[in-house]
Design an enzyme around this catalytic site. Sequence first.
Site, mmCIF file in Angstrom:
data_model
loop_
_atom_site.group_PDB
_atom_site.id
_atom_site.type_symbol
_atom_site.label_atom_id
_atom_site.label_comp_id
_atom_site.label_asym_id
_atom_site.label_seq_id
_atom_site.Cartn_x
_atom_site.Cartn_y
_atom_site.Cartn_z
ATOM 1 N N ALA A 49 2.447 -0.598 -2.348
ATOM 2 C CA ALA A 49 2.923 -0.659 -3.732
ATOM 3 C C ALA A 49 2.090 -1.660 -4.528
ATOM 4 O O ALA A 49 1.704 -1.405 -5.675
ATOM 5 C CB ALA A 49 4.402 -1.034 -3.779
ATOM 6 N N ASP A 50 1.801 -2.799 -3.932
ATOM 7 C CA ASP A 50 0.952 -3.795 -4.584
ATOM 8 C C ASP A 50 -0.469 -3.271 -4.781
ATOM 9 O O ASP A 50 -1.065 -3.430 -5.856
ATOM 10 C CB ASP A 50 0.896 -5.070 -3.737
ATOM 11 C CG ASP A 50 2.048 -6.019 -4.015
ATOM 12 O OD1 ASP A 50 2.673 -5.906 -5.076
ATOM 13 O OD2 ASP A 50 2.324 -6.874 -3.154
ATOM 14 N N ILE A 51 -1.029 -2.671 -3.748
ATOM 15 C CA ILE A 51 -2.422 -2.234 -3.817
ATOM 16 C C ILE A 51 -2.590 -1.108 -4.835
ATOM 17 O O ILE A 51 -3.517 -1.113 -5.648
ATOM 18 C CB ILE A 51 -2.928 -1.821 -2.427
ATOM 19 C CG1 ILE A 51 -3.043 -3.068 -1.540
ATOM 20 C CG2 ILE A 51 -4.267 -1.101 -2.517
ATOM 21 C CD1 ILE A 51 -3.346 -2.782 -0.089
#
Length: 407
Positions: free
Chosen positions: A179-181
């Site tokens: 999700a962050d990437i």
Amino acid sequence: MLGALSGIRVLDLSRVLAGPWASQTLADLGAEVIKIERPGNGDDTRGWGPPYARDEAGNDTSEAAYYLSANRGKKSLTVDMTTSEGQQVIRDLAAKSDVVIENFKVGGLAKYGLDYASLKAVNDRLVYCSITGFGQDGPYAKRAGYDFMIQAMGGLMSLTGAPDHEPGGQPMKVGVAVADIFTGLYATIGILAALRHRDETGVGQYIDLALLDVQTAILANQAMNYLTTGKAPGRLGNAHPNIVPYEAFPTADGYIILAVGNDSQFASFCKVAGMEEASSDARFATNRARVANRTELVPLVRQAMVQKTTDDWIAILEKANVPCGPINTLDRVFENPQVKHRGTVKYLDHPLAGKVPTVANPLKLSQTPICDETAPPTLGQHSEAILRDIGGLDDTQIERLRAAGVI
């Protein structure tokens, strides 16, 4: 050779992963990225270890591997933004920058005069990207958001892991912070689009990016599986909801990924697997039929696959043009001849470790290749140079700020 974004200056106020991933990508493409960090501690991920980079004597340095993964190619400037002097330093830099990236809570930078409205007043060409868990508005806007919880709330964990009725069946997160990437990559895309618009119109803009929005967007075919049927997909382990056979199968000595993507490939598989009758069976002749009858087909495939080793199957299936592959641990990934040929791992000069490894940006650009990468900076490594060369401060002014703890 200059990168595609040579001449673009990015002021990075973000920490941890999503924002730094975006700014690292921009740095790889040639942008000058100034990473603003807290004096004394810096980005939280500097301490997220072990493991840490080791020096030439084999001793741990202060640089955690996690931090090294997302901060290549940047310059580090330590500034205490809670002070009026620190806020002025950042505003002065923003006036000479093209992009600002931040991932503070909603409204968190307004009290420092570093929000979009405040910085737009000193630079109306600025592209300002805010990354939060849930966006700038809505009932969850004030909540903090972290990758793990976003994978859960955004549905990804409901699709990942073995079904409840199988041993070990439970919802699972992905092994990296996707999700962050993905949010970092969407941030990069949005920033590039905004820069294109700015170059055409002379006007910057604000980008509101939320982890939950991104996680929902990347549900892809699974989202459409639900939206077209009204039925929420469940967990299938390593199986695919829309293609069969497309999963991990046991072999005589391990496992193999079999990724049959069309009916022709299925016929080829059946021919080399001794399953010729299955390819003409009406229950299995088309992918639509195979999906409907997966519970009958998968055991037949398993029975065939356990007769040979993984390496034997790879040789057989590749010759038959049936997509397949081993399940590699990371040591095997980085020893893979294709991975090595593509130059995936590079070693960069580092002031504490001598050399540090990095996983190269996968973009291969013919006219503006990624080049001249530099190692992630040590804390405050470039503070004096930035303040002198960009901020216009002299040595006396810089020393005064340092003595006051502002930098």
